[in-house]
Design an enzyme around this catalytic site. Structure first.
Site, PDB file in Angstrom:
ATOM      1  N   ASP A  44       4.122 -81.462  14.253  1.00 54.29           N
ATOM      2  CA  ASP A  44       4.044 -80.379  15.247  1.00 54.29           C
ATOM      3  C   ASP A  44       5.287 -80.383  16.134  1.00 54.29           C
ATOM      4  O   ASP A  44       5.859 -79.330  16.430  1.00 54.29           O
ATOM      5  CB  ASP A  44       2.755 -80.461  16.078  1.00 54.29           C
ATOM      6  CG  ASP A  44       2.501 -81.847  16.637  1.00 54.29           C
ATOM      7  OD1 ASP A  44       3.105 -82.835  16.166  1.00 54.29           O
ATOM      8  OD2 ASP A  44       1.681 -81.959  17.582  1.00 54.29           O
ATOM      9  N   ASP A  70       5.154 -76.766   3.417  1.00 52.06           N
ATOM     10  CA  ASP A  70       4.980 -75.341   3.161  1.00 52.06           C
ATOM     11  C   ASP A  70       5.331 -74.563   4.429  1.00 52.06           C
ATOM     12  O   ASP A  70       6.115 -73.602   4.408  1.00 52.06           O
ATOM     13  CB  ASP A  70       3.506 -75.110   2.770  1.00 52.06           C
ATOM     14  CG  ASP A  70       3.263 -73.732   2.198  1.00 52.06           C
ATOM     15  OD1 ASP A  70       4.229 -72.961   2.089  1.00 52.06           O
ATOM     16  OD2 ASP A  70       2.095 -73.430   1.868  1.00 52.06           O
ATOM     17  N   ASP A  81       9.226 -72.704   5.508  1.00 54.63           N
ATOM     18  CA  ASP A  81       9.280 -71.264   5.780  1.00 54.63           C
ATOM     19  C   ASP A  81       9.890 -71.004   7.146  1.00 54.63           C
ATOM     20  O   ASP A  81      10.684 -70.083   7.326  1.00 54.63           O
ATOM     21  CB  ASP A  81       7.877 -70.656   5.730  1.00 54.63           C
ATOM     22  CG  ASP A  81       7.564 -70.089   4.355  1.00 54.63           C
ATOM     23  OD1 ASP A  81       8.274 -70.444   3.390  1.00 54.63           O
ATOM     24  OD2 ASP A  81       6.598 -69.300   4.232  1.00 54.63           O
ATOM     25  N   LYS A  94       1.643 -86.556  10.533  1.00 56.96           N
ATOM     26  CA  LYS A  94       0.837 -86.617  11.744  1.00 56.96           C
ATOM     27  C   LYS A  94       0.167 -87.990  11.777  1.00 56.96           C
ATOM     28  O   LYS A  94      -1.064 -88.108  11.694  1.00 56.96           O
ATOM     29  CB  LYS A  94      -0.209 -85.494  11.725  1.00 56.96           C
ATOM     30  CG  LYS A  94       0.385 -84.106  11.908  1.00 56.96           C
ATOM     31  CD  LYS A  94       0.676 -83.772  13.355  1.00 56.96           C
ATOM     32  CE  LYS A  94      -0.601 -83.527  14.130  1.00 56.96           C
ATOM     33  NZ  LYS A  94      -0.313 -83.286  15.565  1.00 56.96           N
ATOM     34  N   TYR A 125      -3.353 -79.494  -1.078  1.00 51.45           N
ATOM     35  CA  TYR A 125      -3.522 -78.375  -2.012  1.00 51.45           C
ATOM     36  C   TYR A 125      -4.111 -78.837  -3.355  1.00 51.45           C
ATOM     37  O   TYR A 125      -4.453 -78.020  -4.206  1.00 51.45           O
ATOM     38  CB  TYR A 125      -2.189 -77.654  -2.253  1.00 51.45           C
ATOM     39  CG  TYR A 125      -1.647 -76.956  -1.024  1.00 51.45           C
ATOM     40  CD1 TYR A 125      -2.435 -76.787   0.120  1.00 51.45           C
ATOM     41  CD2 TYR A 125      -0.364 -76.457  -0.990  1.00 51.45           C
ATOM     42  CE1 TYR A 125      -1.945 -76.154   1.247  1.00 51.45           C
ATOM     43  CE2 TYR A 125       0.139 -75.817   0.137  1.00 51.45           C
ATOM     44  CZ  TYR A 125      -0.663 -75.678   1.254  1.00 51.45           C
ATOM     45  OH  TYR A 125      -0.177 -75.042   2.370  1.00 51.45           O
TER      46      TYR A 125
END
Ligand code: NAD
Length: 369
Positions: free
Chosen positions: A226, A250, A254, A193, A142
């Site tokens: 993942d 992020d 959530d 990852k 970001y």
């Protein structure tokens, strides 16, 4: 010794409504537990834009830097949707996070037993759930450069964001997560990852370095992000603390948050470096936004904001036992059946108001003495 200081920034929409209930709770601690705070209040977001033409004035920013903790309600609303990006309410929030350098975002996902039926997962999967996701908040894709949308010679366009992390950025958020794990179940799972991203390889190496050199007593595991997403909905109770980068954090936070039901129940803390007084730079806020659809109707659930104050008691003011008292009071109120509208299905009886929920929590606090 002077009292610890808190800057209250209620913001927009339901922000001031839920913050009024937090003020009741703060008042109770002063009166009944001799736990007093120097409170100040200021504007942020659309409210600051209306008064000053900016979502956060330099004066408010300076106050936020000077206090022991900031408590924020919510920002934004339809009235501000067409403003220039540079003065949108959310810019006030981002400025606070950036200038206070709040690099560790703590998002607990805790399932109150009385609400276990509210989760989209089976009751036995979520009942008693208590995990903490630590998301890196000030770096990664970001913020990384280069970024932008560029024209290509063949007439196409190309959108670029860059995932980048440095040793220090990874180590400092890893330390924050190890410290939390030590105070909880002593288990940390780091997610990235590393199978397909160099930044993930570095992340794994640096978290391992901090573990081996500084926190060998904490149990550390690594998981691809993942798989982490799958495991969070398969059997979330396998986790205690999870640490991950800005982008994965992020999404994963959530996902974890929703395991527990309503947005009206979710607190958060954003922490930075330790100040001279030994307290971290800190801002506490509910995860939800300004909820314009229910603003001014007494329908907002104040629990997310009250739980954010409980986090402040624990992480800024070293009052873990009082934080627990507050969380237990909320558990009691919910077990007794008190529900704001967001915690009720269409045929589940009648809701209580924001103020009534605050009063019920104060009564339960009183009964805890
Ligand atoms: P939102 O979180 O405000 O609301 C989503 C839904 O959840 C709405 O139906 C709302 O009524 C409900 N809800 C949220 N909090 C609740 C509470 N405490 N009690 C009961 N119900 C609650 O998200 P949105 O509608 O996407 O955004 C509204 C505005 O808030 C936008 O301007 C957005 O930019 C802003 N926003 C701000 C923050 C923040 O301040 N941290 C976060 C998210 C969104």
């Amino acid at each position: 010794m002077s009292n610890p200081s808190i800057l209250i920034l209620p913001g927009d929409g339901i922000g001031p409504e839920v913050m009024a209930e937090v003020r009741k709770v703060i008042g109770w601690y002063g009166e009944k537990r001799d736990l007093n705070f120097d409170l100040s209040e200021d504007l942020v977001g659309g409210a600051a834009y209306d008064a000053h033409g900016t979502p956060l004035t330099d004066e408010t920013m300076a106050k936020a830097q000077a206090v022991d903790a900031v408590l924020l309600g919510a920002v934004g609303g339809p009235a501000y949707d067409d403003l220039d990006f540079s003065v949108k309410p959310e810019r006030g929030l981002l400025r606070l996070r950036k200038e206070m350098d709040l690099f560790a975002n703590l998002r607990p996902a805790q399932c109150f037993d009385a609400l276990a039926d509210f989760s989209s997962l089976k009751k036995n999967v979520v009942s008693g759930l208590d995990i903490m996701i630590v998301r890196e908040l000030t770096s990664g894709s970001y913020f990384g450069e280069p970024r932008g949308i560029f024209d290509l010679p063949d007439g196409q366009r190309e959108g670029i964001n860059t995932q980048r992390y440095t040793t220090n950025e990874i180590r400092r958020v890893a330390r924050a997560a190890f410290e939390l794990a030590k105070k909880r179940g002593n288990k940390l799972c780091s997610m990235e990852k590393a199978n397909v991203m160099e930044s993930g390889i570095l992340w794994r190496e640096e978290v391992t370095w901090v573990h081996e050199n500084e926190y060998p007593e904490v149990e550390l595991s690594h998981m691809y992000a993942d798989n982490g997403a799958m495991q969070l909905v398969r059997w979330p109770k396998q986790f205690d603390v999870i640490v991950t980068d800005n982008l994965f954090g992020d999404i994963l936070s959530d996902c974890a948050a929703m395991l527990t039901g309503s947005l009206g129940m979710l607190p958060s803390a954003s922490l930075g470096v330790l100040m001279e007084n030994g307290r971290p730079k800190a801002m506490y806020e509910p995860v939800h936004g300004s909820a314009p659809d229910i603003t001014g109707q007494g329908k907002a659930n104040p629990i997310a904001c009250i739980l954010s104050f409980a986090m402040a008691l624990r992480y800024s003011f070293d009052q873990g036992a009082e934080a627990e008292r507050l969380e237990n009071a909320i558990e009691t109120v919910l077990a007794d059946g008190a529900r704001t509208a967001d915690l009720l299905g269409p045929e589940d009886g009648s809701p209580i108001s924001t103020g009534e929920m605050g009063d019920a929590i104060i009564a339960a606090l009183g009964a805890s003495l």
